[in-house]
Design a protein around this motif. Sequence first.
Motif, PDB file in Angstrom:
ATOM      1  N   THR A  75       0.836  -1.205   0.000  1.00  0.00           N
ATOM      2  CA  THR A  75       0.000   0.000   0.000  1.00  0.00           C
ATOM      3  C   THR A  75       0.870   1.253   0.000  1.00  0.00           C
ATOM      4  O   THR A  75       0.636   2.168  -0.801  1.00  0.00           O
ATOM      5  CB  THR A  75      -0.943  -0.009   1.219  1.00  0.00           C
ATOM      6  N   ILE A  78       2.524   1.699  -3.469  1.00  0.00           N
ATOM      7  CA  ILE A  78       1.577   2.117  -4.508  1.00  0.00           C
ATOM      8  C   ILE A  78       1.230   3.589  -4.328  1.00  0.00           C
ATOM      9  O   ILE A  78       1.203   4.360  -5.300  1.00  0.00           O
ATOM     10  CB  ILE A  78       0.316   1.237  -4.494  1.00  0.00           C
ATOM     11  N   LEU A  79       0.990   3.996  -3.094  1.00  0.00           N
ATOM     12  CA  LEU A  79       0.664   5.402  -2.840  1.00  0.00           C
ATOM     13  C   LEU A  79       1.850   6.315  -3.158  1.00  0.00           C
ATOM     14  O   LEU A  79       1.666   7.426  -3.647  1.00  0.00           O
ATOM     15  CB  LEU A  79       0.228   5.584  -1.388  1.00  0.00           C
ATOM     16  N   ARG A  81       4.153   5.844  -5.460  1.00  0.00           N
ATOM     17  CA  ARG A  81       4.574   5.894  -6.859  1.00  0.00           C
ATOM     18  C   ARG A  81       4.013   7.102  -7.582  1.00  0.00           C
ATOM     19  O   ARG A  81       4.513   7.503  -8.620  1.00  0.00           O
ATOM     20  CB  ARG A  81       4.209   4.600  -7.592  1.00  0.00           C
ATOM     21  N   ASN A  82       2.923   7.655  -7.057  1.00  0.00           N
ATOM     22  CA  ASN A  82       2.384   8.935  -7.524  1.00  0.00           C
ATOM     23  C   ASN A  82       2.224   8.987  -9.036  1.00  0.00           C
ATOM     24  O   ASN A  82       2.739   9.882  -9.698  1.00  0.00           O
ATOM     25  CB  ASN A  82       3.256  10.094  -7.030  1.00  0.00           C
ATOM     26  N   GLU A  83       1.507   8.014  -9.569  1.00  0.00           N
ATOM     27  CA  GLU A  83       1.270   7.988 -11.015  1.00  0.00           C
ATOM     28  C   GLU A  83       0.038   8.782 -11.408  1.00  0.00           C
ATOM     29  O   GLU A  83      -0.343   8.800 -12.565  1.00  0.00           O
ATOM     30  CB  GLU A  83       1.131   6.530 -11.493  1.00  0.00           C
ATOM     31  N   ARG A  85      -3.020   8.124 -10.652  1.00  0.00           N
ATOM     32  CA  ARG A  85      -4.202   7.299 -10.860  1.00  0.00           C
ATOM     33  C   ARG A  85      -5.251   7.641  -9.816  1.00  0.00           C
ATOM     34  O   ARG A  85      -4.969   7.674  -8.622  1.00  0.00           O
ATOM     35  CB  ARG A  85      -3.858   5.816 -10.778  1.00  0.00           C
ATOM     36  N   ASP A  87      -7.561   5.836  -8.861  1.00  0.00           N
ATOM     37  CA  ASP A  87      -7.932   4.672  -8.043  1.00  0.00           C
ATOM     38  C   ASP A  87      -6.807   4.236  -7.106  1.00  0.00           C
ATOM     39  O   ASP A  87      -6.896   3.198  -6.477  1.00  0.00           O
ATOM     40  CB  ASP A  87      -8.383   3.509  -8.926  1.00  0.00           C
ATOM     41  N   ASP A  88      -5.757   5.026  -6.976  1.00  0.00           N
ATOM     42  CA  ASP A  88      -4.697   4.721  -6.016  1.00  0.00           C
ATOM     43  C   ASP A  88      -5.024   5.369  -4.674  1.00  0.00           C
ATOM     44  O   ASP A  88      -4.360   6.295  -4.211  1.00  0.00           O
ATOM     45  CB  ASP A  88      -3.332   5.201  -6.526  1.00  0.00           C
ATOM     46  N   THR A  89      -6.084   4.870  -4.055  1.00  0.00           N
ATOM     47  CA  THR A  89      -6.476   5.311  -2.722  1.00  0.00           C
ATOM     48  C   THR A  89      -6.342   4.113  -1.790  1.00  0.00           C
ATOM     49  O   THR A  89      -6.409   2.956  -2.241  1.00  0.00           O
ATOM     50  CB  THR A  89      -7.931   5.801  -2.705  1.00  0.00           C
ATOM     51  N   ILE A  93      -6.841   0.248  -2.959  1.00  0.00           N
ATOM     52  CA  ILE A  93      -5.661  -0.618  -2.896  1.00  0.00           C
ATOM     53  C   ILE A  93      -5.936  -1.831  -2.026  1.00  0.00           C
ATOM     54  O   ILE A  93      -5.599  -2.958  -2.391  1.00  0.00           O
ATOM     55  CB  ILE A  93      -4.431   0.173  -2.391  1.00  0.00           C
ATOM     56  N   ARG A  96      -7.946  -4.187  -4.048  1.00  0.00           N
ATOM     57  CA  ARG A  96      -7.134  -4.867  -5.060  1.00  0.00           C
ATOM     58  C   ARG A  96      -6.289  -5.967  -4.431  1.00  0.00           C
ATOM     59  O   ARG A  96      -6.131  -7.047  -5.005  1.00  0.00           O
ATOM     60  CB  ARG A  96      -6.241  -3.876  -5.811  1.00  0.00           C
TER      61      ARG A  96
END
Length: 140
Positions: A75, A78-79, A81-83, A85, A87-89, A93, A96
């Motif tokens: 988690t 992913i947070l 990586r700051n892409e 997105r 849906d990157d909450t 996550i 997923r």
Amino acid sequence: KQWYQRRVAITAGIVPSKITVGLIHRAMIESSQNRFLIDGFPRNMENIQAWREVIGDQADLRFMLFLDCEDDVCTERILARNEGRSDDTPDVIRHRIKVYKESTLEVVDVYRTSQKLRVVKASQSVEDVFNDAKKHFEGF
């Protein structure tokens, strides 16, 4: 009708396993290489079954490399990586990760049972994960 349109839109993004495996197989045949690393596959038992049906013994599957990472570390990464997105909450996550565990861990068990599973502790530093993973490919 609106429900049907949403259902079609959701399922339209999922390519059937036999088509995915067929595309992988064709790429392998058309390649000048004889060794392949297939990232993120198989993800579920349907993928394994399709592989067995389409490719079977035509490929010598040496091992599955499993990057075993704690949920909180996944988690955080992913947070971070700051892409951008949407849906990157944290909630998405967590969902997923739950879906991943429900479908993919069964695949991990298949490879563990067949003694073709190699595990890297992925909660360590990125550099250490890379170095540990690299060791599994020595001699290939």
